[in-house]
Motif scaffolding. Structure first.
Motif, short mmCIF file in Angstrom:
data_model
loop_
_atom_site.label_atom_id
_atom_site.label_comp_id
_atom_site.label_asym_id
_atom_site.label_seq_id
_atom_site.Cartn_x
_atom_site.Cartn_y
_atom_site.Cartn_z
N VAL A 117 13.94 -12.03 -24.91
CA VAL A 117 13.80 -13.38 -25.46
C VAL A 117 12.45 -13.97 -25.10
N SER A 118 12.04 -13.80 -23.85
CA SER A 118 10.74 -14.30 -23.40
C SER A 118 10.30 -13.54 -22.17
N SER A 119 9.04 -13.68 -21.82
CA SER A 119 8.54 -13.03 -20.61
C SER A 119 9.23 -13.65 -19.40
N GLY A 120 9.36 -12.85 -18.34
CA GLY A 120 9.99 -13.34 -17.13
C GLY A 120 8.97 -13.57 -16.03
N SER A 121 8.31 -12.51 -15.59
CA SER A 121 7.29 -12.63 -14.56
C SER A 121 6.30 -11.49 -14.74
N ALA A 122 5.13 -11.64 -14.13
CA ALA A 122 4.08 -10.64 -14.25
C ALA A 122 3.32 -10.51 -12.94
N SER A 123 2.71 -9.36 -12.77
CA SER A 123 1.88 -9.11 -11.60
C SER A 123 0.67 -10.04 -11.60
N THR A 124 0.14 -10.32 -10.42
CA THR A 124 -1.11 -11.09 -10.34
C THR A 124 -2.29 -10.27 -10.81
N GLY A 125 -2.13 -8.94 -10.78
CA GLY A 125 -3.22 -8.06 -11.19
C GLY A 125 -4.26 -7.82 -10.11
N GLU A 126 -4.02 -8.30 -8.91
CA GLU A 126 -5.01 -8.17 -7.83
C GLU A 126 -4.53 -7.19 -6.77
N GLN A 127 -5.26 -6.12 -6.61
CA GLN A 127 -4.92 -5.11 -5.60
C GLN A 127 -4.96 -5.75 -4.21
N GLY A 128 -3.89 -5.62 -3.46
CA GLY A 128 -3.81 -6.19 -2.13
C GLY A 128 -3.44 -7.65 -2.10
N ALA A 129 -3.30 -8.26 -3.27
CA ALA A 129 -2.96 -9.69 -3.33
C ALA A 129 -1.93 -9.94 -4.43
N ASP A 130 -0.98 -9.02 -4.56
CA ASP A 130 0.09 -9.18 -5.53
C ASP A 130 1.35 -9.64 -4.80
N TYR A 131 2.37 -10.02 -5.56
CA TYR A 131 3.61 -10.46 -4.93
C TYR A 131 4.56 -9.30 -4.67
N SER A 132 4.11 -8.10 -4.95
CA SER A 132 4.86 -6.87 -4.71
C SER A 132 3.89 -5.84 -4.15
N ALA A 133 4.34 -5.06 -3.17
CA ALA A 133 3.42 -4.10 -2.56
C ALA A 133 4.17 -3.03 -1.79
N ILE A 134 3.48 -1.91 -1.55
CA ILE A 134 3.97 -0.87 -0.66
C ILE A 134 3.44 -1.20 0.73
N THR A 135 4.34 -1.31 1.71
CA THR A 135 3.94 -1.74 3.04
C THR A 135 4.35 -0.72 4.11
N VAL A 136 3.62 -0.78 5.23
CA VAL A 136 3.94 0.06 6.38
C VAL A 136 3.84 -0.80 7.63
N LYS A 137 4.34 -0.28 8.73
CA LYS A 137 4.23 -0.97 10.01
C LYS A 137 2.77 -1.05 10.44
N GLY A 138 2.43 -2.07 11.19
CA GLY A 138 1.04 -2.30 11.56
C GLY A 138 0.36 -1.12 12.22
N ASN A 139 1.06 -0.39 13.06
CA ASN A 139 0.46 0.74 13.77
C ASN A 139 0.75 2.08 13.12
N SER A 140 1.22 2.08 11.89
CA SER A 140 1.54 3.31 11.18
C SER A 140 0.27 4.12 10.89
N PRO A 141 0.36 5.45 10.99
CA PRO A 141 -0.79 6.29 10.63
C PRO A 141 -1.01 6.38 9.12
N ILE A 142 -0.06 5.86 8.34
CA ILE A 142 -0.19 5.89 6.87
C ILE A 142 -1.26 4.90 6.44
N LYS A 143 -2.27 5.40 5.74
CA LYS A 143 -3.39 4.55 5.32
C LYS A 143 -3.44 4.32 3.81
N THR A 144 -3.02 5.32 3.04
CA THR A 144 -3.04 5.21 1.58
C THR A 144 -1.74 5.74 1.02
N ALA A 145 -1.53 5.53 -0.28
CA ALA A 145 -0.31 6.02 -0.93
C ALA A 145 -0.21 7.54 -0.87
#
Length: 327
Positions: A117-145
């Protein structure tokens, strides 16, 4: 302790409906009765929503009278996720619903007649500044996807927009998405699970994202942005039968929602305030949250990309009909 963001209401959530509703949704017995009209000329429509930031414009628009001036009153019915809303709409228990586009494409490929019927929501389009993200613990060795290979990654629903978009983030980081170990976990449980080391990474949307960041977590990729710079994430939708039998109500809902989106985009402080009326998100968390965009149009190209990714990942039994789905 997991945080909570359930609706402040005694109304039973839609997510408690049994599997019987799913069977009813695909039957030929779905209700086509029009929405109830009160003596004062106001039509009450039930809208299936998820108690998250994405649907804030509906609550704000109701407060501002954007729906009532068009003769509509919204009765919000909450569910844990958009996938749980779809059967209620298709079976005729709800007039409208909110769901991410992948869930709607899945429903359509399984024979459910849903129409955007209509749009609902959309990404901000900004890498690192979106409302959805893949996250890890602060001291995690994971650096990239790419480092998610062999790791346990939480998503709120398996085989949906979460793991599909994460797989694309892994591909773009030159990794093998087939080596990621996806586990299903509600958004509100992810921050604690991540902090305790029960999972290696979590795909979170607001407000869970703000909680993860407050406890020292890091963003390693913005998966929605990796799919498309301007990704249409969700739609408001109805059933094909309701759209046919109640076209005037559908048009009014679309117009009021467009006005509500335009207002929400220019009044972020009021968006944050209205969140306190239908969620239990702490005020401090609300202030830290990144808000999505609320466009009045759909980025069809971005939905086509999601459809292609879903087909690549084996999500759909038949190819979705975007001409029917997209408003």
């Amino acid at each position: 302790m997991p945080f909570s963001f359930h609706r402040k209401s005694v109304r039973p959530p839609l997510v408690t409906l049994s599997a019987v509703l799913f069977a009813a949704a695909t039957s030929a017995c779905a209700s086509d009765e029009p929405a109830a009209r009160s003596p004062n000329g106001i039509t009450t429509v039930q809208v299936g929503v998820v108690p998250i930031v994405d649907v804030a414009p509906l609550y704000l628009g109701q407060e501002k009278g954007f729906y009532s001036k068009r003769g509509l009153k919204l009765d919000m019915v909450t569910a844990q996720g958009g996938a749980a809303v779809i059967p209620g709409v298709v079976s005729g228990q709800l007039e409208f619903g909110f769901s991410n586009v992948t869930s709607l494409m899945l429903a359509q490929s399984n024979g459910m007649a849903v129409e955007g019927v209509s749009s609902g929501s959309a990404s901000t389009g900004e890498q690192g500044a979106d409302y959805s993200a893949i996250t890890v613990k602060g001291n995690s060795p994971i650096k990239t996807a790419r480092n998610l290979e062999g790791k346990k990654v939480a998503v709120n629903t398996l085989k949906n927009i979460g793991d599909t978009s994460i797989r694309e983030s892994v591909r773009k980081a030159s990794g093998d998405p087939d080596k990621v170990r996806f586990v299903e976990l509600p958004f509100d449980q992810m921050p604690a699970a991540l902090d305790d080391g029960q999972i290696d990474a979590a795909w979170v949307s607001e407000p869970a994202l703000a909680v993860v960041r407050a406890q020292g977590g890091r963003i390693i990729a913005s998966n929605y942005v990796d799919v498309a710079e301007d990704l249409t994430v969700a739609l408001y939708f109805t059933s094909a039968s309701h759209a046919k039998e109640n076209s005037e109500v559908v048009d009014k809902f679309r117009e009021a929602t467009a006005e509500s989106h335009a207002y929400a985009n220019t009044h972020p402080d009021e968006v944050r305030q209205v969140l306190t009326t239908y969620t239990e998100i702490p005020r401090a968390t609300i202030e830290r949250m990144t808000l999505p965009k609320w466009p009045n149009g759909v980025n069809r190209a971005s939905v086509e990309t999601l459809a292609e990714l879903g087909q690549r990942d084996g999500l759909f039994s038949t190819a979705p009909d975007l001409d029917q789905l997209l408003p």
